[in-house]
Design an enzyme around this catalytic site. Structure first.
Site, PDB file in Angstrom:
ATOM      1  CG  ASP A   1       0.950 -17.681   7.816  1.00  0.00           C
ATOM      2  OD1 ASP A   1       2.074 -17.795   8.353  1.00  0.00           O
ATOM      3  OD2 ASP A   1      -0.110 -17.687   8.470  1.00  0.00           O
TER       4      ASP A   1
ATOM      5  N   PRO B   1       0.795  -1.229   0.000  1.00  0.00           N
ATOM      6  CG  PRO B   1      -0.146  -1.134   2.124  1.00  0.00           C
ATOM      7  CD  PRO B   1       0.512  -2.070   1.167  1.00  0.00           C
ATOM      8  CG  ASN B   2      -0.278   4.248   1.266  1.00  0.00           C
ATOM      9  OD1 ASN B   2      -1.261   4.779   0.745  1.00  0.00           O
ATOM     10  ND2 ASN B   2      -0.339   3.661   2.442  1.00  0.00           N
TER      11      ASN B   2
ATOM     12  NE  ARG C   1      10.030   6.092   8.549  1.00  0.00           N
ATOM     13  CZ  ARG C   1       9.048   5.873   7.661  1.00  0.00           C
ATOM     14  NH1 ARG C   1       9.241   4.996   6.670  1.00  0.00           N
ATOM     15  NH2 ARG C   1       7.913   6.524   7.750  1.00  0.00           N
TER      16      ARG C   1
ATOM     17  CD  GLU D   1      11.568  -7.137   5.052  1.00  0.00           C
ATOM     18  OE1 GLU D   1      12.462  -7.854   5.555  1.00  0.00           O
ATOM     19  OE2 GLU D   1      10.708  -6.578   5.731  1.00  0.00           O
TER      20      GLU D   1
ATOM     21  CE1 TYR E   1       8.685   5.198   2.882  1.00  0.00           C
ATOM     22  CE2 TYR E   1       7.120   6.995   3.175  1.00  0.00           C
ATOM     23  CZ  TYR E   1       7.636   5.776   3.571  1.00  0.00           C
ATOM     24  OH  TYR E   1       7.099   5.135   4.665  1.00  0.00           O
TER      25      TYR E   1
ATOM     26  CG  HIS F   1       5.756  -2.386   9.875  1.00  0.00           C
ATOM     27  ND1 HIS F   1       7.092  -2.722   9.814  1.00  0.00           N
ATOM     28  CD2 HIS F   1       5.612  -1.310   9.044  1.00  0.00           C
ATOM     29  CE1 HIS F   1       7.722  -1.873   9.003  1.00  0.00           C
ATOM     30  NE2 HIS F   1       6.840  -1.023   8.518  1.00  0.00           N
TER      31      HIS F   1
ATOM     32  CG  ASN G   1       8.440  -1.882   0.074  1.00  0.00           C
ATOM     33  OD1 ASN G   1       7.964  -2.067   1.197  1.00  0.00           O
ATOM     34  ND2 ASN G   1       8.908  -0.708  -0.318  1.00  0.00           N
TER      35      ASN G   1
ATOM     36  NE  ARG H   1       3.986   6.626   1.361  1.00  0.00           N
ATOM     37  CZ  ARG H   1       4.247   5.423   1.882  1.00  0.00           C
ATOM     38  NH1 ARG H   1       4.753   4.452   1.120  1.00  0.00           N
ATOM     39  NH2 ARG H   1       3.984   5.169   3.128  1.00  0.00           N
TER      40      ARG H   1
ATOM     41  CB  ALA I   1       1.543  -0.104   6.074  1.00  0.00           C
TER      42      ALA I   1
ATOM     43  NE  ARG J   1       7.148   4.123   9.948  1.00  0.00           N
ATOM     44  CZ  ARG J   1       6.024   4.215   9.227  1.00  0.00           C
ATOM     45  NH1 ARG J   1       5.732   3.298   8.337  1.00  0.00           N
ATOM     46  NH2 ARG J   1       5.196   5.226   9.397  1.00  0.00           N
TER      47      ARG J   1
ATOM     48  CB  SER K   1      12.328   4.782   4.579  1.00  0.00           C
ATOM     49  OG  SER K   1      11.500   3.805   5.193  1.00  0.00           O
TER      50      SER K   1
ATOM     51  CG  HIS L   1      11.443  -2.068   4.165  1.00  0.00           C
ATOM     52  ND1 HIS L   1      10.074  -2.084   4.034  1.00  0.00           N
ATOM     53  CD2 HIS L   1      11.793  -3.227   4.748  1.00  0.00           C
ATOM     54  CE1 HIS L   1       9.622  -3.220   4.537  1.00  0.00           C
ATOM     55  NE2 HIS L   1      10.644  -3.932   4.970  1.00  0.00           N
TER      56      HIS L   1
HETATM   57  C1  DQA Z   1       8.267   1.150   3.587  1.00  0.00           C
HETATM   58  C2  DQA Z   1       8.402   1.353   5.092  1.00  0.00           C
HETATM   59  C3  DQA Z   1       7.083   1.048   5.788  1.00  0.00           C
HETATM   60  O1  DQA Z   1       7.223   1.226   7.196  1.00  0.00           O
HETATM   61  C4  DQA Z   1       5.999   1.978   5.291  1.00  0.00           C
HETATM   62  O2  DQA Z   1       4.764   1.648   5.881  1.00  0.00           O
HETATM   63  C5  DQA Z   1       5.900   2.022   3.818  1.00  0.00           C
HETATM   64  C6  DQA Z   1       7.109   1.956   3.012  1.00  0.00           C
HETATM   65  C7  DQA Z   1       9.545   1.548   2.827  1.00  0.00           C
HETATM   66  O3  DQA Z   1       9.660   1.172   1.674  1.00  0.00           O
HETATM   67  O4  DQA Z   1      10.396   2.256   3.377  1.00  0.00           O
HETATM   68  O5  DQA Z   1       4.830   2.230   3.258  1.00  0.00           O
HETATM   69  O6  DQA Z   1       8.064  -0.238   3.336  1.00  0.00           O
END
Ligand code: DQA
Length: 144
Positions: free
Chosen positions: A86, A9-10, A106, A97, A22, A79, A73, A17, A76, A110, A101, A99
């Site tokens: 699963d 998401p996002n 943070r 994985e 980011y 976490h 990635n 954002r 959110a 997170r 950021s 991320h």
């Molecule tokens: C994120 C870090 C997460 O904590 C956050 O909720 C994101 C982006 C990152 O790519 O840094 O949406 O996964």
């Protein structure tokens, strides 16, 4: 080699954002980086982004027998989502994985990653380049 790149998401809001966290590069920039990486490395990269947990679970399940590796990635859902963890375990495909950021620098919430309990490597705080690093790692380890 076929690699599935999953974004939660996002991530589609990159560039808009919280640019201080980011960066200013957009989601379209990420897609272009993935396309370029695929071309340079002669890989087949498929990208899927969703704001919905179940849609990500569906994609992970469907990856079994189709993709050689996953870059994820979960945003959110990193976490919170035991379901994503699963699904990764069920698909049993090598996964890294990413991320954008540095989640460790943070908020404390997170610093827990469910997906990270399955993934063999985590790349954090390297911006969009982290995706390329993840792809190169998987190619080096699992590419023929
Ligand atoms: C994120 C870090 C997460 O904590 C956050 O909720 C994101 C982006 C990152 O790519 O840094 O949406 O996964």
């Amino acid at each position: 080699m076929k690699i599935l790149v999953l974004n939660g998401p996002n991530i589609n809001m990159l560039g808009i954002r919280e640019p201080g966290i980011y960066g200013k590069r957009s989601f379209a920039d990420l897609l272009a980086l993935l396309e370029q990486t695929a071309k340079e490395e002669a890989l087949e990269l498929t990208q899927f982004q969703s704001n919905h947990e179940g849609a990500l679970v569906d994609q992970i399940q469907a990856a079994r027998g189709v993709f050689d590796a996953i870059v994820i990635n979960p945003a959110a859902y990193t976490h919170t989502s035991v379901a994503v963890l699963d699904a990764l375990k069920a698909a049993a495909i090598p996964a890294v994985e990413v991320h954008i950021s540095d989640v460790d620098a943070r908020e404390p919430f997170r610093q827990i990653s469910y997906a990270g309990m399955y993934c063999e490597k985590t790349i954090k705080g390297h911006g969009l380049e982290g995706y390329r690093e993840a792809v190169l790692y998987l190619k080096e380890k699992y590419g023929s």
